[in-house]
Design a protein around this motif. Structure first.
Motif, short mmCIF file in Angstrom:
data_model
loop_
_atom_site.label_atom_id
_atom_site.label_comp_id
_atom_site.label_asym_id
_atom_site.label_seq_id
_atom_site.Cartn_x
_atom_site.Cartn_y
_atom_site.Cartn_z
N UNK A 88 0.85 -1.31 0.26
CA UNK A 88 -0.21 0.21 -0.12
C UNK A 88 0.88 0.81 0.16
N UNK A 89 1.05 2.55 -0.77
CA UNK A 89 1.31 2.85 -0.60
C UNK A 89 0.87 4.59 -0.97
N UNK A 90 1.12 5.71 -0.27
CA UNK A 90 -0.32 6.88 0.01
C UNK A 90 1.19 7.61 0.47
N UNK A 91 0.41 9.30 -0.05
CA UNK A 91 1.09 9.78 0.63
C UNK A 91 -0.19 10.49 2.28
N UNK A 106 -3.85 12.57 7.90
CA UNK A 106 -4.34 13.04 6.33
C UNK A 106 -3.88 12.03 5.86
N UNK A 107 -3.96 10.96 4.90
CA UNK A 107 -3.40 9.89 3.83
C UNK A 107 -4.46 10.51 3.14
N UNK A 108 -3.99 10.37 1.70
CA UNK A 108 -4.74 10.38 0.42
C UNK A 108 -3.52 10.17 -0.62
N UNK A 109 -4.48 9.62 -2.06
CA UNK A 109 -3.77 8.87 -3.08
C UNK A 109 -3.42 7.25 -3.05
N UNK A 110 -3.75 7.08 -2.05
CA UNK A 110 -3.72 5.16 -2.12
C UNK A 110 -4.01 4.11 -2.98
N UNK A 111 -3.05 3.59 -3.14
CA UNK A 111 -3.05 2.74 -3.77
C UNK A 111 -1.76 1.32 -3.66
N UNK A 112 -2.55 0.30 -4.47
CA UNK A 112 -2.80 -0.87 -3.79
C UNK A 112 -2.10 -1.79 -4.44
N UNK A 113 -1.42 -2.84 -4.11
CA UNK A 113 -0.63 -3.10 -5.02
C UNK A 113 -0.47 -5.29 -5.13
N UNK A 114 -1.39 -5.67 -5.09
CA UNK A 114 -1.61 -7.68 -5.12
C UNK A 114 -0.36 -8.16 -5.37
N UNK A 115 0.28 -8.72 -3.72
CA UNK A 115 1.16 -9.06 -3.48
C UNK A 115 1.24 -10.73 -3.36
N UNK A 132 -10.94 8.31 -1.93
CA UNK A 132 -10.59 7.89 -0.32
C UNK A 132 -9.45 8.87 0.40
N UNK A 133 -9.60 9.34 1.83
CA UNK A 133 -9.12 10.23 2.39
C UNK A 133 -9.02 10.11 3.63
N UNK A 134 -8.32 10.03 4.28
CA UNK A 134 -8.75 8.67 5.47
C UNK A 134 -7.20 9.86 6.63
N UNK A 135 -8.69 9.86 7.75
CA UNK A 135 -7.90 10.86 8.45
C UNK A 135 -7.92 10.74 9.47
N UNK A 136 -6.70 10.41 10.43
CA UNK A 136 -7.05 9.75 11.29
C UNK A 136 -6.58 10.51 12.79
N UNK A 137 -7.31 10.73 13.26
CA UNK A 137 -6.87 11.03 14.62
C UNK A 137 -6.31 10.23 15.97
N UNK A 138 -5.31 11.29 16.72
CA UNK A 138 -4.24 10.10 17.64
C UNK A 138 -3.87 10.87 18.56
#
Length: 177
Positions: A88-91, A106-115, A132-138
């Motif tokens: 999984x790659x993302x910014x 904030x994660x965006x530009x999600x890319x998936x590569x099946x292994x 998809x935008x992934x906002x994670x609160x820690x």
């Protein structure tokens, strides 16, 4: 900042994911961190281990893809019986409250590569999820009360989201019924 994660395996009682994480370009992996991420209920924690692994350009399979002389990926993962499943790659962008008690990614530009389709690492065939935008609160356990105020002020509807699970769903659409 680009982040790359290779998810290796997962367990179910206390859920566990084993992954390698590095920053930068996918095929320029250098000294990835070995992470074992645990989750039980809403709590999660990680064990991190720095490695000296480097991506070997002459790799024939995943276990030859990384090495550092006497240490290889197979040495590290041998006790877990893990195999690479997804890359999984993302910014990512980082934010922090003024008092440092709340951190947000904030994660965006999600890319998936099946292994799972080949014994060789797949860095080429991708599926993307740009919407998809992934906002994670820690925050620390003792600061959980801050979460109500924080989410109220930004009209936020929390949802569970796993990049790993999303990657598997994306891969399954190619696997067939």
């Amino acid at each position: 900042m680009d982040q790359i994660q290779i998810f290796m395996c997962t367990n179910s009682s206390i859920r566990r994911k084993t992954r390698l994480r590095w920053y930068g370009k996918i095929q320029e992996a250098s000294s990835p961190t070995l992470e074992r991420k645990y989750k039980q209920g809403v709590s999660s924690w990680k064990n991190l281990r720095n490695t000296n692994l480097q991506l070997n350009s002459d790799f024939q399979n995943w276990f030859d893809a990384f090495d550092s002389g006497n240490l290889s990926l197979s040495n590290i993962l041998n006790d877990d019986h893990c195999i690479p499943v997804s890359l999984v790659s993302y910014r990512r962008q980082y934010y922090e409250s003024l008092d440092g008690r709340i951190r947000v990614t904030l994660d965006y530009d999600l890319t998936y590569m099946d292994q799972t389709k080949s014994s060789r690492p797949n860095f080429e065939y991708t599926r993307q999820n740009p919407e998809k935008l992934v906002l994670e609160i820690k925050l620390a356990q003792e600061d959980l009360s801050l979460l109500d105020d924080f989410t109220y002020n930004i009209s936020f509807q929390p949802q569970r989201f796993s990049k790993y699970c999303e990657s598997i769903v994306n891969h399954r659409s190619r696997w067939g019924p």
